[in-house]
Write an enzyme that holds these catalytic residues in place. Structure first.
Site, PDB file in Angstrom:
ATOM      1  N   HIS A  96      27.776  67.235  58.262  1.00 58.10           N
ATOM      2  CA  HIS A  96      28.090  66.913  56.872  1.00 58.10           C
ATOM      3  C   HIS A  96      29.557  66.474  56.805  1.00 58.10           C
ATOM      4  O   HIS A  96      30.467  67.306  56.894  1.00 58.10           O
ATOM      5  CB  HIS A  96      27.855  68.120  55.969  1.00 58.10           C
ATOM      6  CG  HIS A  96      26.417  68.504  55.835  1.00 58.10           C
ATOM      7  ND1 HIS A  96      25.497  67.718  55.173  1.00 58.10           N
ATOM      8  CD2 HIS A  96      25.737  69.591  56.285  1.00 58.10           C
ATOM      9  CE1 HIS A  96      24.301  68.300  55.215  1.00 58.10           C
ATOM     10  NE2 HIS A  96      24.417  69.432  55.882  1.00 58.10           N
ATOM     11  N   HIS A 106      21.602  63.867  61.430  1.00 63.31           N
ATOM     12  CA  HIS A 106      20.815  64.985  61.963  1.00 63.31           C
ATOM     13  C   HIS A 106      20.158  64.541  63.264  1.00 63.31           C
ATOM     14  O   HIS A 106      19.752  63.382  63.396  1.00 63.31           O
ATOM     15  CB  HIS A 106      19.732  65.392  60.958  1.00 63.31           C
ATOM     16  CG  HIS A 106      18.590  66.149  61.571  1.00 63.31           C
ATOM     17  ND1 HIS A 106      17.367  65.554  61.827  1.00 63.31           N
ATOM     18  CD2 HIS A 106      18.482  67.430  61.993  1.00 63.31           C
ATOM     19  CE1 HIS A 106      16.556  66.452  62.364  1.00 63.31           C
ATOM     20  NE2 HIS A 106      17.205  67.594  62.468  1.00 63.31           N
ATOM     21  N   ASN A 108      17.758  66.349  66.769  1.00 65.34           N
ATOM     22  CA  ASN A 108      17.292  67.505  67.523  1.00 65.34           C
ATOM     23  C   ASN A 108      16.401  67.078  68.671  1.00 65.34           C
ATOM     24  O   ASN A 108      15.743  66.030  68.616  1.00 65.34           O
ATOM     25  CB  ASN A 108      16.595  68.533  66.619  1.00 65.34           C
ATOM     26  CG  ASN A 108      15.209  68.115  66.198  1.00 65.34           C
ATOM     27  OD1 ASN A 108      14.235  68.394  66.882  1.00 65.34           O
ATOM     28  ND2 ASN A 108      15.104  67.442  65.064  1.00 65.34           N
ATOM     29  N   ARG A 110      13.594  69.205  71.138  1.00 66.47           N
ATOM     30  CA  ARG A 110      12.936  70.498  71.295  1.00 66.47           C
ATOM     31  C   ARG A 110      11.793  70.400  72.311  1.00 66.47           C
ATOM     32  O   ARG A 110      11.239  69.319  72.536  1.00 66.47           O
ATOM     33  CB  ARG A 110      12.418  71.001  69.948  1.00 66.47           C
ATOM     34  CG  ARG A 110      11.474  70.040  69.259  1.00 66.47           C
ATOM     35  CD  ARG A 110      11.180  70.435  67.827  1.00 66.47           C
ATOM     36  NE  ARG A 110      10.287  69.469  67.181  1.00 66.47           N
ATOM     37  CZ  ARG A 110      10.696  68.361  66.583  1.00 66.47           C
ATOM     38  NH1 ARG A 110      11.989  68.082  66.528  1.00 66.47           N
ATOM     39  NH2 ARG A 110       9.833  67.527  66.028  1.00 66.47           N
ATOM     40  N   HIS A 145      19.887  51.735  64.026  1.00 65.38           N
ATOM     41  CA  HIS A 145      18.543  51.415  64.505  1.00 65.38           C
ATOM     42  C   HIS A 145      18.568  50.620  65.810  1.00 65.38           C
ATOM     43  O   HIS A 145      17.659  50.765  66.640  1.00 65.38           O
ATOM     44  CB  HIS A 145      17.765  50.668  63.419  1.00 65.38           C
ATOM     45  CG  HIS A 145      17.205  51.585  62.385  1.00 65.38           C
ATOM     46  ND1 HIS A 145      15.989  52.223  62.534  1.00 65.38           N
ATOM     47  CD2 HIS A 145      17.705  51.995  61.184  1.00 65.38           C
ATOM     48  CE1 HIS A 145      15.761  52.988  61.475  1.00 65.38           C
ATOM     49  NE2 HIS A 145      16.779  52.863  60.642  1.00 65.38           N
TER      50      HIS A 145
END
Length: 303
Positions: A96, A106, A108, A110, A145
């Site tokens: 932020h 953001h 991630n 996993r 992109h």
């Protein structure tokens, strides 16, 4: 072939380290504090940078947890693994920025294993990255992109369009009828290339995050702004909170699995506001965000 969970763990810990170093360098003043934690069948290290010169709050967290029965948020689309023992590890980060002209980002990566002690465990990767601007710039969206496409294109020309579409569809607030941002990459339940190549794809996505984000930060972090822009940023952060608490499967999985709430909710911004009935003035830069940028589009063809 059985998945190499140790190799995934080693990579994710290194990814956390490299992202934190790069963000500290870009910020110039803020430093991450580390909160190492453990609980039954799991643990991790959550790193938070607060009140930096560039980043008002940045969270970069590694966790490795396990359980006896997969929560509904993880098994809803894989009924064959429902009720099996499981292990999950990942790195998740949310940035932020202070300046409203710098977008929130953001990312991630996993990895899940279901039935790890079985002869043929089920496993899959998930992750991606997405961008949430408050004031949109075509060149920023195109760069984001372009970098996303470059990360996954070596693994198949069809992957970027597919993962972009999944991102546009996933990061959407149905109660608002709005996208959360300009998208990026999103993949889940990914095992189609076999372990080695699927892991390589996950690494490629993780390693593309900084080249995708930091040039945008450097370009916008010194832009002048005032109370109008700040108020708009805080209102739009409200949308971010709504998505994470109402829609995000990762948040639901963490809470359903008895995860550590402080680490699960690190993604929330430090300050936010909701103003009843607030709407941007027609034709304003604030209105252009919703009218132009929060519409799924081919940013590469447009630029």
């Amino acid at each position: 072939m059985r998945p190499d969970t140790d190799a995934v763990r080693s990579y994710l810990l290194g990814l956390q380290d490299s992202v934190c170093r790069a963000l500290e360098s870009e910020d110039g003043a803020g430093r991450f504090s580390e909160d190492a934690w453990s609980k039954d069948e799991g643990g991790g290290r959550t790193r938070i940078l607060s009140e930096g010169a560039v980043f008002e709050k940045a969270g970069v967290a590694f966790s490795q947890v396990a359980g006896q029965a997969l929560p509904a948020a993880a098994s809803a689309r894989r009924p064959n693994v429902s009720g099996r023992s499981w292990g999950a590890l990942g790195v998740s980060l949310v940035i932020h920025p202070r300046n409203p002209y710098v977008p929130t980002s953001h990312a991630n990566i996993r990895f899940f294993v279901a039935g790890a002690a079985e002869k043929a465990p089920a496993w899959w990767f998930g992750g991606g990255f997405d961008l949430t601007p408050y004031y949109g710039f075509d060149e920023d969206a195109a760069h984001w992109h372009r970098t996303a496409r470059g990360a996954v294109e070596p693994f198949g020309a069809a992957l970027y369009p597919r993962m972009k579409k999944s991102c546009d569809e996933y990061f959407y607030l149905p109660h608002r009828g709005e996208a959360r941002g300009v998208g990026g990459l999103f993949f889940d339940d990914f095992d189609e290339l076999g372990f080695e190549r699927s892991f390589a794809l996950a690494r490629a996505v993780g390693e593309a995050y900084l080249p995708a984000y930091l040039p945008i930060v450097a370009r916008r972090k010194a832009a002048p702004y005032g109370e109008r822009e700040r108020a708009h940023q805080l209102r739009r952060r409200g949308r971010y909170v709504e998505f994470n608490l109402l829609q995000d499967r990762g948040t639901l999985f963490g809470l359903q699995s008895g995860g550590r709430a402080e680490s699960i909710l690190m993604s929330l911004p430090p300050l936010v506001r909701w103003d009843y009935g607030a709407a941007p003035q027609a034709g304003s830069p604030e209105a252009r965000l919703v009218d132009h940028f929060l519409k799924p589009r081919d940013w590469l063809a447009a630029n």
